[in-house]
Design a protein around this motif. Structure first.
Motif, short mmCIF file in Angstrom:
data_model
loop_
_atom_site.label_atom_id
_atom_site.label_comp_id
_atom_site.label_asym_id
_atom_site.label_seq_id
_atom_site.Cartn_x
_atom_site.Cartn_y
_atom_site.Cartn_z
N VAL A 1 0.83 -1.21 0.00
CA VAL A 1 0.00 0.00 0.00
C VAL A 1 0.86 1.26 0.00
O VAL A 1 0.52 2.26 -0.64
CB VAL A 1 -0.97 0.00 1.20
N GLN A 2 2.00 1.21 0.68
CA GLN A 2 2.87 2.40 0.75
C GLN A 2 3.55 2.73 -0.58
O GLN A 2 4.16 3.80 -0.71
CB GLN A 2 3.93 2.26 1.85
N TYR A 3 3.42 1.85 -1.57
CA TYR A 3 4.02 2.10 -2.88
C TYR A 3 2.98 2.45 -3.95
O TYR A 3 3.29 2.44 -5.13
CB TYR A 3 4.84 0.88 -3.30
N LEU A 4 1.77 2.76 -3.51
CA LEU A 4 0.72 3.17 -4.44
C LEU A 4 0.66 4.70 -4.51
O LEU A 4 0.81 5.38 -3.49
CB LEU A 4 -0.63 2.64 -3.98
N PRO A 5 0.43 5.25 -5.69
CA PRO A 5 0.40 6.72 -5.83
C PRO A 5 -0.75 7.37 -5.07
O PRO A 5 -0.62 8.48 -4.55
CB PRO A 5 0.27 6.95 -7.34
N ASP A 6 -1.90 6.67 -4.98
CA ASP A 6 -3.06 7.21 -4.27
C ASP A 6 -3.59 6.12 -3.34
O ASP A 6 -4.65 5.53 -3.59
CB ASP A 6 -4.14 7.66 -5.26
N PRO A 7 -2.89 5.86 -2.26
CA PRO A 7 -3.25 4.71 -1.42
C PRO A 7 -4.62 4.82 -0.77
O PRO A 7 -5.32 3.82 -0.61
CB PRO A 7 -2.14 4.69 -0.36
#
Length: 263
Positions: free
Chosen positions: A160-166
């Motif tokens: 989740v921490q590597y998603l642009p819009d978590p």
């Protein structure tokens, strides 16, 4: 803070740095998991695991002794017991099946497993070509996976921490109504401050890369799951992730949750 100046200053270090405001600007300068070299390294490592030439892979690094994520395994077994001995998992951001290969030997043969990985397009194509079998499947989206096979469990491990819009993603997954959600190795920032966007520089012994990474406000993160009971919370199974340094000081931590949907 100047992105260019920051990169020059930190070029010989690794870890998490900075406090940025714009994901797209940071990603444009740093790249991301889309790099072909990262996929190639991960593929070769997991082929060794699959073929019995190595014991365990994490973040593309091979180990001669497996480190089991016991909290995740416990949650999976609990879910399987509640689902009549079936373990139907969607592993969002699951690479080429890293967690599946990590936990599979502690899942009893009596449990029926269907493990579906959702990833970037290049990973899915690679997974379908080199790793897919009757148990381990690869799909481009959650919707596609659910169309192929109903899933009771959503696994979110270090993704989740590597998603642009978590936060948009966390809202979206509520619509699927998963019975169980396992959140593992997710980064949070200490204190009451808002989410923090950092630059992660990967240790050179893994591969050469840097990309944006979030540290979440835990209270705001958990607020997305009002329809779920937090069955348990747990620390990361990876040594050193219980506390994480940002700009050289211990300002973050990794942890996980096992969530059960309220009836």
């Amino acid at each position: 803070m100047s992105l260019f100046g920051f990169k020059k200053e930190r070029k010989n270090k690794f870890g998490w740095f900075g406090d940025y405001k714009n994901w797209d600007e940071l990603k444009a300068l740093t790249g991301g998991y889309e790099e072909q070299s990262i996929l190639d390294i991960t593929k070769h490592a997991l082929l060794k695991v699959r073929n019995g030439e190595a014991v365990y892979e994490r973040d593309s690094v091979l180990f001669d002794k497996k480190l089991y994520p016991y909290s995740v395994i416990t949650a999976l077994l609990y879910a399987a017991a509640e689902c009549g001995g079936s373990l139907n998992v969607i592993d969002f951001g699951g690479s080429l099946g890293s967690t599946y290969y990590q936990v599979r030997d502690l899942i009893p043969p009596s449990v029926s497993i269907n493990w579906s990985v959702i990833e970037q397009n290049a990973y899915i194509k690679c997974g379908q070509e080199h790793f897919q079998d009757e148990t381990l499947q690869f799909h481009f989206t959650i919707a596609e996976s659910l169309k192929a096979k109903k899933a009771d469990i959503l696994l979110l491990s270090s993704v989740v921490q590597y998603l642009p819009d978590p936060h948009a993603f966390l809202k979206e997954i509520q619509d699927y109504g998963f019975k169980f959600i396992i959140i593992d190795r997710t980064a949070f920032v200490k204190g009451e401050r808002a989410d923090r966007l950092t630059l992660q520089i990967v240790p050179p012994h893994i591969y050469t890369a840097q990309y944006p990474a979030w540290f979440f406000n835990e209270k705001n993160f958990v607020a997305h799951f009002k329809h779920y009971q937090i069955k348990t919370e747990f620390e990361s199974s990876v040594p050193g992730e219980e506390e994480m340094e940002i700009d050289g000081s211990k300002q973050g931590y990794d942890k996980g949750f096992f969530l059960i949907r309220k009836s």
